[in-house]
Motif scaffolding. Structure first.
Motif, short mmCIF file in Angstrom:
data_model
loop_
_atom_site.label_atom_id
_atom_site.label_comp_id
_atom_site.label_asym_id
_atom_site.label_seq_id
_atom_site.Cartn_x
_atom_site.Cartn_y
_atom_site.Cartn_z
N ASP A 574 0.84 -1.20 0.00
CA ASP A 574 0.00 0.00 0.00
C ASP A 574 0.87 1.25 0.00
O ASP A 574 0.58 2.23 -0.70
N LEU A 575 1.96 1.20 0.77
CA LEU A 575 2.87 2.35 0.83
C LEU A 575 3.52 2.59 -0.53
O LEU A 575 3.63 3.73 -1.00
N GLN A 577 2.30 1.66 -3.44
CA GLN A 577 1.27 2.09 -4.39
C GLN A 577 1.01 3.58 -4.25
O GLN A 577 0.89 4.31 -5.25
N ARG A 578 0.92 4.06 -3.01
CA ARG A 578 0.73 5.50 -2.79
C ARG A 578 1.89 6.29 -3.38
O ARG A 578 1.70 7.33 -4.03
N SER A 579 3.12 5.78 -3.15
CA SER A 579 4.30 6.46 -3.68
C SER A 579 4.29 6.49 -5.20
O SER A 579 4.62 7.50 -5.82
N ASN A 582 1.89 9.01 -6.56
CA ASN A 582 2.48 10.35 -6.42
C ASN A 582 3.54 10.60 -7.49
O ASN A 582 3.67 11.70 -8.03
N HIS A 609 -7.30 8.92 -3.68
CA HIS A 609 -5.90 8.87 -3.23
C HIS A 609 -5.45 10.23 -2.70
O HIS A 609 -4.82 10.31 -1.64
N LYS A 612 -6.92 10.98 0.69
CA LYS A 612 -6.21 10.27 1.76
C LYS A 612 -4.89 10.95 2.08
O LYS A 612 -4.51 11.08 3.24
N GLU A 613 -4.18 11.38 1.02
CA GLU A 613 -2.90 12.06 1.22
C GLU A 613 -3.09 13.36 2.01
O GLU A 613 -2.30 13.69 2.89
N SER A 616 -3.81 12.48 5.68
CA SER A 616 -2.63 11.98 6.38
C SER A 616 -1.62 13.08 6.67
O SER A 616 -0.80 12.96 7.57
#
Length: 618
Positions: A574-575, A577-579, A582, A609, A612-613, A616
């Motif tokens: 998940d980390l 995928q988020r990266s 971005n 996405h 969520k960013e 966070s």
């Protein structure tokens, strides 16, 4: 086929075939397998198919499930495992349960042999290079009708929700008149939507179709339908029917029809691809002609303005200064000016002012007579005199030494040249086109270039934009270069299909400091070294520099940023995928729609996405 068996919302037992390498399970409508219930997270877990194994992983610490009653967050599934997830009981099967096969009578064996013979005959027809597409499709349906004992058969091609009847044949191998009136729209749409073959033994009594107006009007009895599918793409279906007999078709007939359908699907797909390639190749050739200006390729607004200016000045005998970065094609512009001018039948002489040694440049440009200097053993005309009645192209004029600039100015003013060692002037009838990648106005200000010569040369200026500012022109030029050098390097590729998506993106995103000359070198290298059927970004040796932050300021996580902390694989995934999202957002300058298109996801996924960013970061 491996599958999951579970109870659906309507209480009926359902099967979910495991055809993907990664399957998401959760309550979100975007999950592959959607399960309802408050205890099911939107993205509860993932099922990964690796060679010889299936692994079920939760996507977060809180998203647990039970296998054979044991609570876990990761489990390698075995055949018969029972998974409990939020009140749902799911059974994993590695293979389908075998069905008992009835003993085939002797006539069934003969039917199978006949089917194989017909299939072999049809396959031999497909291999003939001179086969006509329509004749082959007609033969296909004739063979199917004869083999299945149907009275009529149809080949239906699908296009989304719509369909068209390509072939309609009677048992007597004759075309069917008004075929659309003899097909059941409901049956066709059922097979298209489910993508599953179907046998309808008695359509009038079948609960699925007995209210269908087309079934009632046609008084349909036995119908058999098989979809034509190649690599997941639905091309259409084969439909055979008989309105005189109930339960005419059996499972053996269906299996035989599926074999014919598989052959037909591959053939139709190949014909379709060939047609598309020919159409696209013809279209590409036409587009290249439409965007070609002599030997110059380009259709961006800046180049259109260049073409207009060249057209205007070519017929007028004035001096032209072509400016632009190295590799932008200044010599091609000079050649177009010459070839479109009244001097086209005369010579065009090119001089690279930066490549001639300073002690020889006067002799090269203006010529010399025998004995003018040590080594002058014979009379020699210079480049200017050689260009008489034509055009002289002075490339890299900014490299000309100041002493020579004075002499060049005199030649341009007097339209005459005096050879070294000779006192008389020789009149000239030439046109001068000069080019430089330097900013001559700045060179004048710094004292490196004479102002009077600059104004003498810069009567008309034609400025060429760098390749990075020309948008999609880089794709047009790249395809042209593939076609041009493919034969030379023994690697003939269809220019319209030569680049895969990664290569197209890299071509558009690379800054091209060396412009077209650099692009040409990358294309040549790829044609020589690439092994695959298409050229990739790796083949082109194009590395894209990625910024460390996206436009919104969100940091991009690299593996090295994780330190010594060990995370569960699902959290690490998940980390990452988020990266990665971005990273792609950064490449697209924050354009969410383009990012969604590049990643092959719904734009709403990118919006969620970013939400969520934002949460966070608070």
């Amino acid at each position: 086929m491996p599958h999951l068996q579970y109870t659906g919302p309507d209480g009926a037992t359902q099967r979910f075939p495991l055809t993907r390498r990664l399957i998401s399970i959760g309550s979100s409508p975007e999950s592959h397998l959607v399960l309802s219930g408050d205890e099911v997270a939107p993205a509860h877990c993932t099922l990964t198919h690796e060679p010889g194994r299936f692994v079920l992983d939760s996507t977060a610490r809180a998203n647990v499930f039970y296998v054979r009653g044991k609570k876990t967050r990761s489990h390698e599934l075995k055949h018969g495992d029972i998974i409990t997830l939020g009140g749902h009981e799911i059974i994993f099967s590695a293979v389908d349960a075998p069905e008992p096969k009835p003993l085939a009578p002797q006539d069934t064996a003969k039917q199978e042999i006949e089917a194989m013979k017909r299939l072999q005959s049809f396959s031999e027809l497909l291999l003939r290079p001179d086969g006509d597409l329509d004749d082959l499709l007609n033969e296909l349906i004739d063979q199917v009708v004869a083999l299945s004992r149907a009275r009529k058969g149809f080949l239906v091609l699908a296009d989304g929700d719509k369909y068209t009847i390509r072939v309609a044949r009677h048992l007597d191998r004759q075309p069917v008149d008004d075929p659309s009136q003899l097909l059941s729209d409901n049956i066709i749409r059922e097979v298209i939507s489910t993508r599953q073959p179907a046998i309808i033994s008695d359509a009038l009594s079948d609960k699925r179709f007995n209210n269908s107006l087309s079934v009632i009007a046609l008084k349909l009895s036995s119908v058999m339908c098989v979809p034509l599918i190649v690599r997941g793409e639905l091309l259409g279906l084969i439909y055979v029917g008989n309105d005189n007999a109930i339960a005419l078709f059996n499972k053996a007939d269906l299996e035989t029809l599926k074999v014919f359908a598989a052959q037909a699907a591959l053939f139709i797909k190949s014909a379709k691809v060939l047609s598309e390639v020919r159409t696209e190749s013809a279209g590409l050739a036409e587009r290249l002609e439409n965007v070609r200006f002599g030997q110059i390729i380009g259709s961006c607004p800046q180049m259109i303005e260049v073409y207009k200016r060249v057209d205007k000045v070519a017929g007028i005998d004035v001096t032209v200064l072509v400016t632009g970065e190295t590799g932008t094609g200044k010599e091609l512009i000079a050649r177009e000016i010459h070839e479109r001018s009244p001097r086209a039948k005369g010579p065009m002489i090119t001089v690279n002012c930066g490549a001639i040694p300073e002690n020889l440049i006067e002799s090269e440009l203006f010529g010399h007579i025998k004995g003018a200097f040590t080594g002058a053993v014979a009379n020699q005309i210079g480049k200017f005199q050689a260009a008489d009645k034509g055009t002289i192209f002075l490339d890299e004029i900014g490299e000309l030494p100041l002493a020579m600039q004075v002499k060049l100015l005199r030649v341009l003013q007097e339209k005459a040249v005096q050879r070294l060692g000779e006192n008389r002037a020789i009149p000239l009838d030439i046109r001068v086109v000069a080019a430089t990648n330097r900013d001559l106005q700045r060179e004048v200000a710094e004292g490196n270039f004479r102002e009077d010569l600059y104004h003498r040369l810069n009567v008309i200026n034609v400025h060429l934009p760098p390749l990075r500012d020309r948008g999609d022109d880089v794709i047009l030029i790249a395809r042209y270069l593939v076609g041009r050098y493919g034969k030379e390097f023994g690697r003939e590729l269809d220019p319209s299909k030569a680049f895969d998506p990664s290569a197209l993106k890299a071509l558009l995103r690379f800054s091209w400091p060396g412009n077209i000359r650099q692009l040409e070198n990358h294309i040549k290298k790829a044609l020589v070294l690439a092994d695959g059927p298409t050229l990739t970004a790796r083949d082109l040796d194009l590395a894209i520099e990625v910024p460390s932050q996206d436009p919104s300021g969100a940091s991009i996580v690299e593996v090295s940023d994780l330190g010594d902390e060990i995370l569960p694989l699902t959290e690490a995934r998940d980390l990452w995928q988020r990266s990665y999202i971005n990273r792609v957002l950064a490449l697209n300058n924050g354009n969410r729609t383009k990012t969604a298109r590049d990643l092959g996801v719904d734009p709403r996924t990118i919006f969620r996405h970013l939400e969520k960013e934002e949460k966070s970061s608070r």
